[in-house]
Design a protein around this motif. Structure first.
Motif, PDB file in Angstrom:
ATOM      1  N   SER A 550       0.843  -1.200   0.000  1.00 57.79           N
ATOM      2  CA  SER A 550       0.000   0.000   0.000  1.00 57.79           C
ATOM      3  C   SER A 550       0.877   1.248   0.000  1.00 57.79           C
ATOM      4  CB  SER A 550      -0.895  -0.012   1.247  1.00 57.79           C
ATOM      5  OG  SER A 550      -0.093   0.066   2.408  1.00 57.79           O
ATOM      6  N   PRO A 551       0.271   2.424  -0.294  1.00 53.67           N
ATOM      7  CA  PRO A 551       1.058   3.690  -0.303  1.00 53.67           C
ATOM      8  C   PRO A 551       1.697   3.998   1.045  1.00 53.67           C
ATOM      9  CG  PRO A 551      -1.061   4.003  -1.383  1.00 53.67           C
ATOM     10  CD  PRO A 551      -1.117   2.654  -0.734  1.00 53.67           C
ATOM     11  N   SER A 552       1.213   3.353   2.122  1.00 49.24           N
ATOM     12  CA  SER A 552       1.760   3.660   3.448  1.00 49.24           C
ATOM     13  C   SER A 552       2.899   2.723   3.832  1.00 49.24           C
ATOM     14  CB  SER A 552       0.643   3.548   4.494  1.00 49.24           C
ATOM     15  OG  SER A 552       0.143   2.221   4.542  1.00 49.24           O
ATOM     16  N   SER A 553       3.314   1.834   2.932  1.00 50.69           N
ATOM     17  CA  SER A 553       4.351   0.866   3.287  1.00 50.69           C
ATOM     18  C   SER A 553       5.711   1.272   2.722  1.00 50.69           C
ATOM     19  CB  SER A 553       3.970  -0.528   2.753  1.00 50.69           C
ATOM     20  OG  SER A 553       3.886  -0.500   1.339  1.00 50.69           O
ATOM     21  N   CYS A 554       6.752   0.801   3.412  1.00 46.83           N
ATOM     22  CA  CYS A 554       8.122   1.021   2.939  1.00 46.83           C
ATOM     23  C   CYS A 554       8.462  -0.008   1.863  1.00 46.83           C
ATOM     24  CB  CYS A 554       9.122   0.831   4.082  1.00 46.83           C
ATOM     25  SG  CYS A 554       9.106   2.150   5.286  1.00 46.83           S
ATOM     26  N   LEU A 555       9.254   0.399   0.910  1.00 45.50           N
ATOM     27  CA  LEU A 555       9.806  -0.551  -0.047  1.00 45.50           C
ATOM     28  C   LEU A 555      11.244  -0.831   0.360  1.00 45.50           C
ATOM     29  CD1 LEU A 555       8.484   0.647  -3.538  1.00 45.50           C
ATOM     30  CD2 LEU A 555       7.677  -1.235  -2.129  1.00 45.50           C
ATOM     31  N   VAL A 556      11.542  -2.103   0.593  1.00 46.97           N
ATOM     32  CA  VAL A 556      12.880  -2.484   1.050  1.00 46.97           C
ATOM     33  C   VAL A 556      13.488  -3.488   0.080  1.00 46.97           C
ATOM     34  CG1 VAL A 556      12.402  -2.068   3.474  1.00 46.97           C
ATOM     35  CG2 VAL A 556      11.923  -4.315   2.499  1.00 46.97           C
ATOM     36  N   THR A 557      14.826  -3.641   0.175  1.00 42.81           N
ATOM     37  CA  THR A 557      15.504  -4.649  -0.640  1.00 42.81           C
ATOM     38  C   THR A 557      15.298  -6.015  -0.006  1.00 42.81           C
ATOM     39  OG1 THR A 557      17.560  -4.452   0.598  1.00 42.81           O
ATOM     40  CG2 THR A 557      17.285  -2.971  -1.275  1.00 42.81           C
ATOM     41  N   GLU A 558      15.714  -7.058  -0.725  1.00 37.60           N
ATOM     42  CA  GLU A 558      15.707  -8.385  -0.119  1.00 37.60           C
ATOM     43  C   GLU A 558      16.783  -8.457   0.952  1.00 37.60           C
ATOM     44  OE1 GLU A 558      15.217 -11.898  -2.684  1.00 37.60           O
ATOM     45  OE2 GLU A 558      15.402 -10.482  -4.329  1.00 37.60           O
ATOM     46  N   TRP A 559      16.628  -9.453   1.830  1.00 34.41           N
ATOM     47  CA  TRP A 559      17.649  -9.653   2.855  1.00 34.41           C
ATOM     48  C   TRP A 559      18.958 -10.066   2.208  1.00 34.41           C
ATOM     49  CZ3 TRP A 559      17.050  -7.892   7.529  1.00 34.41           C
ATOM     50  CH2 TRP A 559      15.768  -7.800   8.109  1.00 34.41           C
ATOM     51  N   ALA A 560      20.075  -9.500   2.707  1.00 34.76           N
ATOM     52  CA  ALA A 560      21.397  -9.926   2.251  1.00 34.76           C
ATOM     53  C   ALA A 560      21.735 -11.274   2.878  1.00 34.76           C
ATOM     54  CB  ALA A 560      22.441  -8.879   2.650  1.00 34.76           C
ATOM     55  N   LYS A 581      14.551   1.000   0.180  1.00 34.74           N
ATOM     56  CA  LYS A 581      14.649   1.516  -1.183  1.00 34.74           C
ATOM     57  C   LYS A 581      13.841   2.795  -1.359  1.00 34.74           C
ATOM     58  CE  LYS A 581      14.362  -1.367  -4.638  1.00 34.74           C
ATOM     59  NZ  LYS A 581      13.852  -2.454  -5.512  1.00 34.74           N
ATOM     60  N   MET A 582      12.669   2.841  -0.714  1.00 34.11           N
ATOM     61  CA  MET A 582      11.792   4.011  -0.905  1.00 34.11           C
ATOM     62  C   MET A 582      10.910   4.165   0.330  1.00 34.11           C
ATOM     63  SD  MET A 582       9.226   4.863  -4.076  1.00 34.11           S
ATOM     64  CE  MET A 582      10.535   4.516  -5.237  1.00 34.11           C
ATOM     65  N   GLY A 587       4.167   9.824   2.900  1.00 30.33           N
ATOM     66  CA  GLY A 587       4.999  10.656   3.758  1.00 30.33           C
ATOM     67  C   GLY A 587       5.159  10.153   5.176  1.00 30.33           C
ATOM     68  N   SER A 588       4.575   8.995   5.507  1.00 29.40           N
ATOM     69  CA  SER A 588       4.695   8.466   6.864  1.00 29.40           C
ATOM     70  C   SER A 588       6.085   7.880   7.090  1.00 29.40           C
ATOM     71  CB  SER A 588       3.622   7.389   7.102  1.00 29.40           C
ATOM     72  OG  SER A 588       3.779   6.338   6.149  1.00 29.40           O
ATOM     73  N   MET A 589       6.373   7.554   8.366  1.00 25.97           N
ATOM     74  CA  MET A 589       7.692   7.022   8.726  1.00 25.97           C
ATOM     75  C   MET A 589       7.769   5.524   8.448  1.00 25.97           C
ATOM     76  SD  MET A 589       9.460   9.537   9.836  1.00 25.97           S
ATOM     77  CE  MET A 589      10.774   8.738  10.757  1.00 25.97           C
ATOM     78  N   GLU A 593      11.952  -3.302   9.937  1.00 25.12           N
ATOM     79  CA  GLU A 593      13.241  -3.720  10.467  1.00 25.12           C
ATOM     80  C   GLU A 593      14.242  -3.865   9.323  1.00 25.12           C
ATOM     81  OE1 GLU A 593      14.172  -4.072  13.514  1.00 25.12           O
ATOM     82  OE2 GLU A 593      12.222  -3.690  14.436  1.00 25.12           O
ATOM     83  N   THR A 594      15.467  -3.373   9.538  1.00 24.69           N
ATOM     84  CA  THR A 594      16.513  -3.510   8.511  1.00 24.69           C
ATOM     85  C   THR A 594      17.623  -4.464   8.960  1.00 24.69           C
ATOM     86  OG1 THR A 594      17.642  -1.555   9.391  1.00 24.69           O
ATOM     87  CG2 THR A 594      16.098  -1.214   7.565  1.00 24.69           C
ATOM     88  N   THR A 595      17.518  -4.986  10.179  1.00 27.29           N
ATOM     89  CA  THR A 595      18.491  -5.961  10.678  1.00 27.29           C
ATOM     90  C   THR A 595      17.748  -7.129  11.306  1.00 27.29           C
ATOM     91  OG1 THR A 595      20.103  -4.223  11.136  1.00 27.29           O
ATOM     92  CG2 THR A 595      20.460  -6.330  12.219  1.00 27.29           C
ATOM     93  N   GLU A 596      18.219  -8.328  11.046  1.00 27.87           N
ATOM     94  CA  GLU A 596      17.591  -9.533  11.594  1.00 27.87           C
ATOM     95  C   GLU A 596      18.682 -10.377  12.251  1.00 27.87           C
ATOM     96  OE1 GLU A 596      13.901 -11.796   9.797  1.00 27.87           O
ATOM     97  OE2 GLU A 596      15.737 -12.600   8.913  1.00 27.87           O
ATOM     98  N   VAL A 597      18.377 -10.908  13.439  1.00 28.06           N
ATOM     99  CA  VAL A 597      19.345 -11.697  14.206  1.00 28.06           C
ATOM    100  C   VAL A 597      18.744 -13.053  14.524  1.00 28.06           C
ATOM    101  CG1 VAL A 597      20.755 -11.781  16.296  1.00 28.06           C
ATOM    102  CG2 VAL A 597      20.270  -9.580  15.227  1.00 28.06           C
ATOM    103  N   GLU A 598      19.556 -14.103  14.422  1.00 30.58           N
ATOM    104  CA  GLU A 598      19.085 -15.417  14.846  1.00 30.58           C
ATOM    105  C   GLU A 598      20.257 -16.229  15.386  1.00 30.58           C
ATOM    106  OE1 GLU A 598      19.185 -18.436  11.051  1.00 30.58           O
ATOM    107  OE2 GLU A 598      17.309 -17.372  11.416  1.00 30.58           O
TER     108      GLU A 598
END
Length: 802
Positions: A550-560, A581-582, A587-589, A593-598
């Motif tokens: 949706s327009p309110s969601s962040c566009l992110v890259t795949e996990w490295a 990515k976008m 205009g929302s924040m 999450e950009t980091t994942e730990v396991e």
């Protein structure tokens, strides 16, 4: 046979040696001067060709025998160590032509480095040196002529000391013929096969010089980087990329996204033509001093059939700009292996994106264009634009150096010292080089491999430090690691299929929502019994990228890919990252999450005294000048219950910085002297002494003498002035005699001389002494000896502290 020199170079030559040495004559000079032909100021010298002379060479990148009309080729003129050259001339002539006319010359040169090269002022089709100085290599680009030109001769002449070398055949001449249109799209390959024996191992080191200082226009201050290096050593039957060719999908992904995944997949699919896959880490930021981080490097091998090397890496961010080498031949014509290759690199365009600035939005080039070098006249908005068409400053340098050879060698020219030294690289030692002062238990058995598949894993063994007899001698690690793969993946197991590693997962099929991704591996060796392999060669799995679209969601890259496990044995943690990515269109924040730990599980830890992290870097010196201390630490990684740890966790050592500055030191001021005049205007002075001269840049010494005015009384003027002065002097002498008489009266029976002046102080500070004396001038007869003798007084001086 032709030699081409600038007029100023000819003037230099005429002063240093007779022209007849080169076969010049007065008639030749006269004809050359009066000639009105094209490039008439270039002289032709006749002389004897030096057979087999190989100190200097002219080379076209990739060593092609044919040229493609309109394509760009890098041309290098170089001298083998320790030779060098001061001047040169480079021309391209149609075969059989002399160069008297404009139409005799073929193609056009493009200057890369204006400090090294320039076009001849009286013959603009020829390239020469900018300044005559010692050099060992120059680079230019040459654009091949249009269709129908035929064969072209690239010719160079060299000026070194007082000698001119020129060749119509040999290492300073290169012949390229036009490629037949029926071969369009086929890679230029060296015709000669490699005749070297054995294998050679090389190290590739990449030195990036793309920085704001070197390329200030629109330099991207955020996220500037070099992508991961990807390439391989390969045969002439496989082309990774080339100028004038079209970028493959793998090359496109490196050029536009900096992703080596597809490129590595393409290389591994050519397993018969590839000996080594070359990989090195990305560099963030693009430029860092070597004392902060070492330059990216990778090692690879070559053999007789796979003796070419290609690689590429992306300037990020950019539309599709890269640097690299294409089909660099490491085999020599003398059946040996090249010792060292040094190449300066400028950026090239992959022909897949039409952006003109570093951060241009994606603009696919349709139809796709050929790979070509960037120039300074491509577009006014380009960061490399120069309205005068100057050269693009070098953005990187690659050094390829041979570090070892294996197997029997068959080079025609005998080994030199460099060859012999290069082969003395220490191999892995099988014997234990543990110091005698370290007493260990036996090694434990090897643990199971951390990988159950054909992915690379590692296994571990451990030993216990029982005693350390000499604490000044460090004891080596108590752990030993070895690479391994899961069952059925070992080269030594001939009864099963030997599989390659899994190639990295492909990108997700969608950029938003749920899609699919896949990865592949291939059979490296079939079972010895001839049976077929039933091991799967492809895997697929679901992937989710940007769950909400949706327009309110962040566009992110795949996990490295996951980072390595934080523990070398037992339970640890691992991380992976992704980037935004976008930001949301509304205009929302971003709350993504950009980091994942396991958790991750390594081979079981055996009971050992302690597991330690590597030493940290040494701290800064505790002082800014002079002698100080610095420390470094390491951490205890194993749990305390695993055993006692007696090894030190902190080390301290002395450090010495430049000497601290010492300021000038002075004594206190003396008392003011008496006025130097008895009447009228005069002056008094006071002084102080230097106790310590300034050292190591300390504050200099201020003044040591001060003077001030004094006025006793007004001097009288008139004829009686001299008489009064004489009278005053006579009265002064009388008073001094009277004083002597008084001194004598103090000591009955003696007449004493006046006190002497005080002696100099025995110390400059910290308390000294001064002395003065009064001696007997006359002893009366009636006086006893003991009552009339010399006198001495002592007093303290310079009592101020030092």
């Amino acid at each position: 046979m032709g030699l081409h020199l600038q007029p100023f170079a000819l003037h230099f030559l005429a002063l240093t040696f007779p022209l007849v040495v080169l076969g010049f004559s007065d008639e030749t000079l006269e004809k050359a001067t009066k000639s009105e032909g094209y490039c008439s100021r270039i002289l032709r010298a006749q002389g004897t060709r030096r057979e087999g002379y190989n100190e200097f060479s002219l080379r076209v990148e990739g060593d092609p025998e044919f040229y493609k009309p309109g394509n760009n080729y890098r041309v290098t003129l170089s001298a083998a160590t320790p030779a060098y050259f001061r001047g040169f001339t480079l021309i391209a002539l149609k075969e059989g032509k002399e160069g008297d006319k404009e139409e005799d010359h073929a193609g056009t040169f493009q200057i890369i480095d204006e400090e090294e090269t320039q076009f001849m002022s009286n013959c603009p089709v020829a390239v020469t040196e900018s300044t005559p100085r010692r050099r060992t290599r120059i680079h230019v680009f040459w654009t091949a002529p249009p269709v129908g030109t035929g064969c072209v001769i690239l010719k160079a002449s060299i000026v070194q000391k007082r000698i001119i070398y020129f060749q119509d055949e040999g290492s300073l001449t290169k012949k390229l013929c036009e490629q037949d249109s029926t071969f369009e799209g086929v890679t230029d390959k060296p015709i000669l096969d490699c005749c070297a024996c054995g294998t050679a191992k090389y190290r590739l080191t990449f030195y990036g010089n793309w920085s704001e200082k070197m390329h200030p226009k629109d330099y991207p201050r955020r996220a500037n980087h070099w992508s991961a290096i990807i390439g391989g050593s390969h045969s002439k039957n496989y082309v990774l990329w080339e100028y004038g060719g079209y970028a493959s999908e793998g090359v496109k992904q490196v050029a536009e996204l900096g992703s080596p995944v597809k490129m590595e997949e393409e290389i591994r699919q050519q397993s018969d033509e590839v000996l080594t896959v070359i990989k090195a880490k990305a560099q963030w930021p693009a430029w860092q001093p070597l004392n902060v981080r070492a330059a990216p490097s990778a090692e690879f091998s070559v053999d007789r059939t796979r003796h070419l090397m290609s690689f590429l890496t992306m300037l990020g961010p950019s539309p599709d700009w890269n640097v690299g080498l294409s089909a660099e031949d490491l085999c020599t014509k003398d059946c040996g292996w090249v010792q060292k290759v040094v190449q300066d690199l400028i950026p090239w365009d992959a022909g897949t994106d039409s952006g003109v600035t570093y951060e241009s939005p994606n603009k696919p080039t349709i139809p796709q264009e050929k790979i070509r070098p960037l120039t300074s006249l491509d577009h006014p908005q380009s960061p490399f634009y120069d309205p005068e068409g100057g050269s693009i400053a070098v953005v990187a340098r690659v050094v390829i150096e041979r570090i070892a050879r294996k197997g029997e060698q068959c080079n025609i020219i005998p080994d030199n010292v460099d060859d012999i030294v290069a082969d003395l690289v220490p191999e892995e030692k099988e014997e234990d080089d543990t110091p005698e002062t370290c007493i260990y238990s036996n090694w434990s058995p090897w643990s199971a491999c951390s990988s159950s598949t054909c992915d690379k894993g590692k296994r571990m063994r451990q030993r216990m430090l029982k005693a350390q007899l000499d604490l000044s001698v460090p004891c080596p690690d108590t752990q030993d690691f070895q690479p391994c793969m899961g069952p059925g993946c070992s080269d030594e197991d001939g009864s099963t299929c030997m599989m390659s590693e899994w190639i990295t997962w492909s990108p997700c099929t969608v950029s938003c929502g749920m899609g699919m991704r896949s990865r592949e591996r291939y059979v490296k060796q079939f079972p010895d019994d001839g049976s077929m392999c039933k091991v799967p060669t492809e895997e697929t799995e679901k992937c989710i990228v940007n769950e909400e679209c949706s327009p309110s969601s962040c566009l992110v890259t795949e996990w490295a890919e996951w980072n390595e496990c934080s523990a070398s044995c037992g339970m640890g943690m691992k991380k992976r990252h992704r980037m935004i990515k976008m930001t949301p269109a509304d205009g929302s924040m971003c709350n993504t999450e950009t980091t994942e730990v396991e958790k991750c599980m390594m081979p079981e830890c055996h009971t050992i005294p302690c597991m330690l992290s590597p030493w940290s870097e040494w701290s800064d010196c505790s002082v800014t000048c002079g002698k100080g201390m610095r420390t470094r630490q390491r951490m205890l990684k194993s749990a305390a219950e695993l055993g006692d740890c007696n090894e030190e966790l902190e080390q301290v050592e002395k450090c010495m910085l430049p000497e601290c500055p010492i300021d000038c030191e002075l004594t206190e001021w003396s008392k003011w002297s008496e006025c130097n005049k008895s009447c009228g205007k005069g002056h008094m002075i006071r002084t102080r002494m230097i106790q310590m001269e300034p050292q190591f840049g300390g504050a200099p010494c201020p003044e040591t003498v001060q003077r001030k005015k004094c006025r006793i009384r007004k001097c009288l003027r008139g004829p009686g002035l001299e008489k009064r002065r004489w009278k005053e002097a006579r009265e002064k002498r009388r008073s001094e005699h009277a004083k002597e008489d008084v001194d004598g009266e103090l000591y009955p029976g003696c007449k004493m001389r006046p006190w002497t002046a005080w002696s100099e102080c025995t110390k400059l500070c910290g308390g000294g002494i001064q002395e003065r004396f009064m001696t007997v001038k006359k002893r009366f007869k009636s006086t006893q000896f003991t009552s009339c003798k010399d006198k001495k007084e002592i007093r303290a001086c310079n009592v101020h502290p030092c």
